[in-house]
Scaffold this active site. Structure first.
Site, PDB file in Angstrom:
ATOM      1  N   PHE A 159       0.093  -3.333   4.973  1.00 18.34           N
ATOM      2  CA  PHE A 159      -0.807  -2.383   4.318  1.00 18.34           C
ATOM      3  C   PHE A 159      -1.469  -1.508   5.377  1.00 18.34           C
ATOM      4  CE2 PHE A 159      -4.496  -0.709   2.199  1.00 18.34           C
ATOM      5  CZ  PHE A 159      -3.949  -0.336   0.978  1.00 18.34           C
ATOM      6  N   ARG A 173      -9.714   7.218   3.650  1.00 19.42           N
ATOM      7  CA  ARG A 173      -8.794   8.371   3.662  1.00 19.42           C
ATOM      8  C   ARG A 173      -9.151   9.356   4.770  1.00 19.42           C
ATOM      9  NH1 ARG A 173      -5.716   8.205  -1.024  1.00 19.42           N
ATOM     10  NH2 ARG A 173      -6.735   7.529  -2.932  1.00 19.42           N
ATOM     11  N   GLU A 184       4.969  13.389   0.519  1.00 21.04           N
ATOM     12  CA  GLU A 184       4.311  12.105   0.201  1.00 21.04           C
ATOM     13  C   GLU A 184       3.641  11.542   1.441  1.00 21.04           C
ATOM     14  OE1 GLU A 184       3.577   9.984  -2.041  1.00 21.04           O
ATOM     15  OE2 GLU A 184       5.003   9.958  -3.710  1.00 21.04           O
ATOM     16  N   ASP A 185       2.586  10.767   1.237  1.00 21.14           N
ATOM     17  CA  ASP A 185       1.971  10.047   2.344  1.00 21.14           C
ATOM     18  C   ASP A 185       2.818   8.826   2.724  1.00 21.14           C
ATOM     19  OD1 ASP A 185       1.424   8.839  -0.111  1.00 21.14           O
ATOM     20  OD2 ASP A 185      -0.639   8.292   0.384  1.00 21.14           O
ATOM     21  N   ASP A 241       6.577   3.185  -0.589  1.00 23.00           N
ATOM     22  CA  ASP A 241       6.489   1.729  -0.472  1.00 23.00           C
ATOM     23  C   ASP A 241       7.631   1.128  -1.308  1.00 23.00           C
ATOM     24  OD1 ASP A 241       5.381  -0.784   0.071  1.00 23.00           O
ATOM     25  OD2 ASP A 241       3.907  -0.662  -1.509  1.00 23.00           O
TER      26      ASP A 241
HETATM   27  P1  IMP Z   1       5.216   3.001  -4.338  1.00 20.34           P
HETATM   28  O1  IMP Z   1       5.177   1.500  -4.248  1.00 20.34           O
HETATM   29  O2  IMP Z   1       6.288   3.564  -3.419  1.00 20.34           O
HETATM   30  O3  IMP Z   1       5.352   3.454  -5.761  1.00 20.34           O
HETATM   31  O4  IMP Z   1       3.824   3.492  -3.775  1.00 20.34           O
HETATM   32  C1  IMP Z   1       2.890   4.080  -4.592  1.00 20.34           C
HETATM   33  C2  IMP Z   1       1.629   4.446  -3.904  1.00 20.34           C
HETATM   34  O5  IMP Z   1       0.970   3.257  -3.461  1.00 20.34           O
HETATM   35  C3  IMP Z   1       1.702   5.321  -2.656  1.00 20.34           C
HETATM   36  O6  IMP Z   1       1.862   6.699  -2.934  1.00 20.34           O
HETATM   37  C4  IMP Z   1       0.352   5.037  -2.044  1.00 20.34           C
HETATM   38  O7  IMP Z   1      -0.663   5.812  -2.664  1.00 20.34           O
HETATM   39  C5  IMP Z   1       0.126   3.568  -2.399  1.00 20.34           C
HETATM   40  N1  IMP Z   1       0.467   2.717  -1.242  1.00 20.34           N
HETATM   41  C6  IMP Z   1       1.609   2.039  -1.004  1.00 20.34           C
HETATM   42  N2  IMP Z   1       1.530   1.376   0.171  1.00 20.34           N
HETATM   43  C7  IMP Z   1       0.304   1.652   0.678  1.00 20.34           C
HETATM   44  C8  IMP Z   1      -0.369   1.274   1.907  1.00 20.34           C
HETATM   45  O8  IMP Z   1       0.138   0.543   2.777  1.00 20.34           O
HETATM   46  N3  IMP Z   1      -1.627   1.763   2.055  1.00 20.34           N
HETATM   47  C9  IMP Z   1      -2.239   2.585   1.154  1.00 20.34           C
HETATM   48  N4  IMP Z   1      -1.629   2.969   0.012  1.00 20.34           N
HETATM   49  C10 IMP Z   1      -0.373   2.508  -0.205  1.00 20.34           C
END
Ligand code: IMP
Length: 184
Positions: free
Chosen positions: A156, A169, A102-103, A106
């Site tokens: 963010f 990206r 995963e990148d 969050d």
């Molecule tokens: P989750 O909240 O862990 O489900 O995150 C879902 C997705 O939101 C991640 O895989 C990212 O693609 C995107 N995301 C969450 N935080 C960030 C951020 O700080 N920058 C860019 N994308 C984010």
């Protein structure tokens, strides 16, 4: 260094050289943990594409790799109204050692959904390798998160695969959002 993307300004947070160094260490850890195994690395698109490419150059055990995408669409039959599905899973995971790449994690909600789906394929093991983790944003504990590049504040970020409004990206480094004084 600062970059402007659409309406927001971002400042440099993690330089590519730091990311590369940390990725090398993650690779060493993975090579030890998966010695004598043939893991399947699954990159979660789109954000993980650069990290996956750099990470895989540091993994020297025999490994298969693939990418999947988690798609969200508005449904009418769930409480949140958002229904998710996985696209592109093309490897039989039964009995395999799976590493999800995963990148960023969050809230952890996407990952939670992904884990629920992958477990149904009866893998031998599942571990998560994420470049970034926002511990303060996590809404559920995910014990499979075994490999973390950097723990970061609840801000963010953009670049090195991560986007803001679809842009950024392709930035080499990772940048964080600078809130305007009125937004703090
Ligand atoms: P989750 O909240 O862990 O489900 O995150 C879902 C997705 O939101 C991640 O895989 C990212 O693609 C995107 N995301 C969450 N935080 C960030 C951020 O700080 N920058 C860019 N994308 C984010």
């Amino acid at each position: 260094m600062k970059v402007q993307i659409e309406d927001k300004e971002f400042t440099c947070f993690l330089e590519y050289e730091q990311i590369k160094k940390r990725t090398r260490l993650l690779g060493i850890q993975l090579n030890v943990d998966y010695e004598n195994k043939v893991p399947v690395f699954i990159g979660v698109l789109t954000g993980s594409f650069l990290f996956m490419a750099d990470l895989m150059k540091e993994v020297h055990v025999p490994a298969e790799m693939s990418f999947i995408k988690v798609s969200s669409y508005m449904g009418q039959d769930t409480s949140s109204g958002v229904v998710k599905s996985i696209i592109g899973l093309d490897i039989d995971l039964k009995g395999r050692d799976v590493v999800i790449v995963e990148d960023i994690v969050d809230t952890g909600l996407t990952l939670g959904f992904l884990l629920d789906v992958l477990r149904k394929h009866e893998p031998a093991s599942v571990a998560i390798c994420t470049l970034l983790l926002k511990p303060l944003a996590l809404q559920r504990e995910i014990e499979e998160i075994s490999y973390v590049g950097f723990e970061i504040p609840n801000e963010f970020v953009v670049g090195y695969g991560l986007d803001y409004k679809g842009l950024g990206r392709n930035l080499r480094d990772i940048y964080r959002f600078i809130p305007a004084p009125s937004e703090t």
